[in-house]
Design a protein around this motif. Structure first.
Motif, PDB file in Angstrom:
ATOM      1  N   LEU A  49      34.076  24.981  41.930  1.00 31.96           N
ATOM      2  CA  LEU A  49      35.379  24.949  41.259  1.00 31.96           C
ATOM      3  C   LEU A  49      35.355  25.793  39.987  1.00 31.96           C
ATOM      4  O   LEU A  49      36.295  26.547  39.726  1.00 31.96           O
ATOM      5  CB  LEU A  49      35.781  23.511  40.925  1.00 31.96           C
ATOM      6  N   ARG A  50      34.303  25.695  39.209  1.00 30.26           N
ATOM      7  CA  ARG A  50      34.182  26.504  38.000  1.00 30.26           C
ATOM      8  C   ARG A  50      34.215  27.995  38.342  1.00 30.26           C
ATOM      9  O   ARG A  50      34.872  28.778  37.656  1.00 30.26           O
ATOM     10  CB  ARG A  50      32.899  26.177  37.240  1.00 30.26           C
ATOM     11  N   PHE A  51      33.509  28.383  39.388  1.00 28.18           N
ATOM     12  CA  PHE A  51      33.495  29.779  39.807  1.00 28.18           C
ATOM     13  C   PHE A  51      34.896  30.255  40.175  1.00 28.18           C
ATOM     14  O   PHE A  51      35.354  31.307  39.726  1.00 28.18           O
ATOM     15  CB  PHE A  51      32.539  29.964  40.990  1.00 28.18           C
ATOM     16  N   ARG A  52      35.624  29.474  40.981  1.00 31.11           N
ATOM     17  CA  ARG A  52      36.966  29.887  41.411  1.00 31.11           C
ATOM     18  C   ARG A  52      37.935  29.926  40.225  1.00 31.11           C
ATOM     19  O   ARG A  52      38.798  30.799  40.155  1.00 31.11           O
ATOM     20  CB  ARG A  52      37.494  28.969  42.517  1.00 31.11           C
ATOM     21  N   LEU A  53      37.817  28.981  39.303  1.00 31.98           N
ATOM     22  CA  LEU A  53      38.675  28.978  38.114  1.00 31.98           C
ATOM     23  C   LEU A  53      38.361  30.175  37.222  1.00 31.98           C
ATOM     24  O   LEU A  53      39.268  30.851  36.732  1.00 31.98           O
ATOM     25  CB  LEU A  53      38.509  27.679  37.315  1.00 31.98           C
ATOM     26  N   LEU A  54      37.079  30.446  37.022  1.00 34.18           N
ATOM     27  CA  LEU A  54      36.681  31.592  36.201  1.00 34.18           C
ATOM     28  C   LEU A  54      37.216  32.888  36.807  1.00 34.18           C
ATOM     29  O   LEU A  54      37.799  33.711  36.097  1.00 34.18           O
ATOM     30  CB  LEU A  54      35.161  31.659  36.081  1.00 34.18           C
ATOM     31  N   PHE A  55      37.068  33.053  38.102  1.00 32.29           N
ATOM     32  CA  PHE A  55      37.560  34.280  38.730  1.00 32.29           C
ATOM     33  C   PHE A  55      39.071  34.423  38.536  1.00 32.29           C
ATOM     34  O   PHE A  55      39.553  35.482  38.146  1.00 32.29           O
ATOM     35  CB  PHE A  55      37.205  34.312  40.220  1.00 32.29           C
ATOM     36  N   LEU A 109      52.911  37.426  41.510  1.00 30.97           N
ATOM     37  CA  LEU A 109      51.722  36.689  41.945  1.00 30.97           C
ATOM     38  C   LEU A 109      50.881  37.550  42.876  1.00 30.97           C
ATOM     39  O   LEU A 109      51.410  38.260  43.729  1.00 30.97           O
ATOM     40  CB  LEU A 109      52.135  35.407  42.681  1.00 30.97           C
ATOM     41  N   ASN A 110      49.558  37.484  42.712  1.00 33.99           N
ATOM     42  CA  ASN A 110      48.669  38.193  43.628  1.00 33.99           C
ATOM     43  C   ASN A 110      47.996  37.201  44.581  1.00 33.99           C
ATOM     44  O   ASN A 110      48.239  36.006  44.506  1.00 33.99           O
ATOM     45  CB  ASN A 110      47.644  39.055  42.865  1.00 33.99           C
ATOM     46  N   SER A 111      47.152  37.710  45.445  1.00 32.59           N
ATOM     47  CA  SER A 111      46.533  36.887  46.495  1.00 32.59           C
ATOM     48  C   SER A 111      45.076  36.559  46.209  1.00 32.59           C
ATOM     49  O   SER A 111      44.298  36.319  47.135  1.00 32.59           O
ATOM     50  CB  SER A 111      46.623  37.622  47.835  1.00 32.59           C
ATOM     51  N   ALA A 112      44.675  36.525  44.948  1.00 30.28           N
ATOM     52  CA  ALA A 112      43.274  36.284  44.599  1.00 30.28           C
ATOM     53  C   ALA A 112      42.731  34.975  45.172  1.00 30.28           C
ATOM     54  O   ALA A 112      41.541  34.875  45.459  1.00 30.28           O
ATOM     55  CB  ALA A 112      43.094  36.317  43.079  1.00 30.28           C
ATOM     56  N   SER A 161      46.943  35.477  38.773  1.00 30.92           N
ATOM     57  CA  SER A 161      46.010  34.912  39.743  1.00 30.92           C
ATOM     58  C   SER A 161      46.083  33.395  39.672  1.00 30.92           C
ATOM     59  O   SER A 161      46.428  32.832  38.636  1.00 30.92           O
ATOM     60  CB  SER A 161      44.573  35.329  39.428  1.00 30.92           C
ATOM     61  N   PHE A 162      45.691  32.761  40.752  1.00 32.41           N
ATOM     62  CA  PHE A 162      45.620  31.300  40.794  1.00 32.41           C
ATOM     63  C   PHE A 162      44.558  30.909  41.809  1.00 32.41           C
ATOM     64  O   PHE A 162      44.382  31.585  42.814  1.00 32.41           O
ATOM     65  CB  PHE A 162      46.978  30.691  41.169  1.00 32.41           C
ATOM     66  N   PRO A 163      43.824  29.822  41.556  1.00 27.16           N
ATOM     67  CA  PRO A 163      42.800  29.403  42.508  1.00 27.16           C
ATOM     68  C   PRO A 163      43.351  28.556  43.649  1.00 27.16           C
ATOM     69  O   PRO A 163      42.711  28.416  44.680  1.00 27.16           O
ATOM     70  CB  PRO A 163      41.830  28.602  41.648  1.00 27.16           C
ATOM     71  N   GLU A 164      44.529  27.978  43.456  1.00 25.75           N
ATOM     72  CA  GLU A 164      45.186  27.168  44.484  1.00 25.75           C
ATOM     73  C   GLU A 164      46.684  27.205  44.223  1.00 25.75           C
ATOM     74  O   GLU A 164      47.117  27.517  43.123  1.00 25.75           O
ATOM     75  CB  GLU A 164      44.669  25.728  44.479  1.00 25.75           C
ATOM     76  N   SER A 165      47.467  26.913  45.250  1.00 23.57           N
ATOM     77  CA  SER A 165      48.916  26.939  45.106  1.00 23.57           C
ATOM     78  C   SER A 165      49.540  25.977  46.101  1.00 23.57           C
ATOM     79  O   SER A 165      48.850  25.317  46.865  1.00 23.57           O
ATOM     80  CB  SER A 165      49.450  28.352  45.357  1.00 23.57           C
TER      81      SER A 165
END
Length: 192
Positions: free
Chosen positions: A97-103, A44-47, A72-76
């Protein structure tokens, strides 16, 4: 690390298809290097914590990629839910939310989204206590967007494997441009 190597090797004898993901959050990328060669399929990375300005995530990504492809994950479970962190209410919430999910979906060789992230859940996950009874009312529905991100990764093989990432824009700037290539060096890459 030797213990992990032994456990993973033994587990693969009875379940060769098992996937092992190293969660080294809080240990630093250097500590994760000790797991190199131990059989982990992903790390897991820290994105989720990146501010899109500094170079620390790109440095971490280069280091972690030496161990295994990253996820990568937007939340954990270590973060507040993404929708609860949103900087602005209303229509801006969905765009953010779309931006964070896309990234998260395009940054690494793998990506994951905890259940409920696609519906804007607010209550923090607790790996020991969260159950299906904690299902919240949907604040929005991004499930079609998540499906489109997964389809994009399937259509573009360079997004579905670990590839080098380069920053094209200046650190700490007002905009961000990253370049992901399909090979270790720009001259060897078929695409970016």
């Amino acid at each position: 690390p030797a213990d992990w190597a032994g456990l993973i090797a033994a587990a693969r004898c009875s379940a060769p298809q098992a996937c092992f993901i190293a969660d080294t959050m809080g240990s630093g990328a250097g500590a994760a290097l000790r797991l190199d060669g131990d059989g982990f399929d992903y790390v897991l990375n820290s994105a989720a914590w990146w501010d899109f300005r500094g170079d620390w995530l790109l440095d971490e990504q280069r280091t972690l990629s030496l161990v295994a492809p990253t996820i990568s994950f937007p939340e954990s479970r270590e973060t507040e839910r993404l929708a609860a962190q949103a900087p602005a209410p209303g229509g801006a919430l969905e765009a953010w939310l779309r931006f964070r999910l896309l990234f998260a979906a395009v940054f690494s060789g793998g990506w994951m989204l905890p259940l409920g992230g696609e519906y804007g859940f607010h209550r923090r996950l607790d790996p020991l206590r969260t159950t299906p009874a904690d299902w919240e009312e949907a604040h929005l529905d991004l499930s079609a967007f998540v499906a489109a991100l997964n389809a994009l990764r399937a259509r573009c093989p360079g997004l579905d494997r670990e590839t080098p990432i380069r920053r094209l824009s200046a650190p700490e700037g007002d905009h961000l441009a990253l370049f992901r290539i399909t090979a270790g060096h720009v001259l060897a890459a078929e695409r970016g």
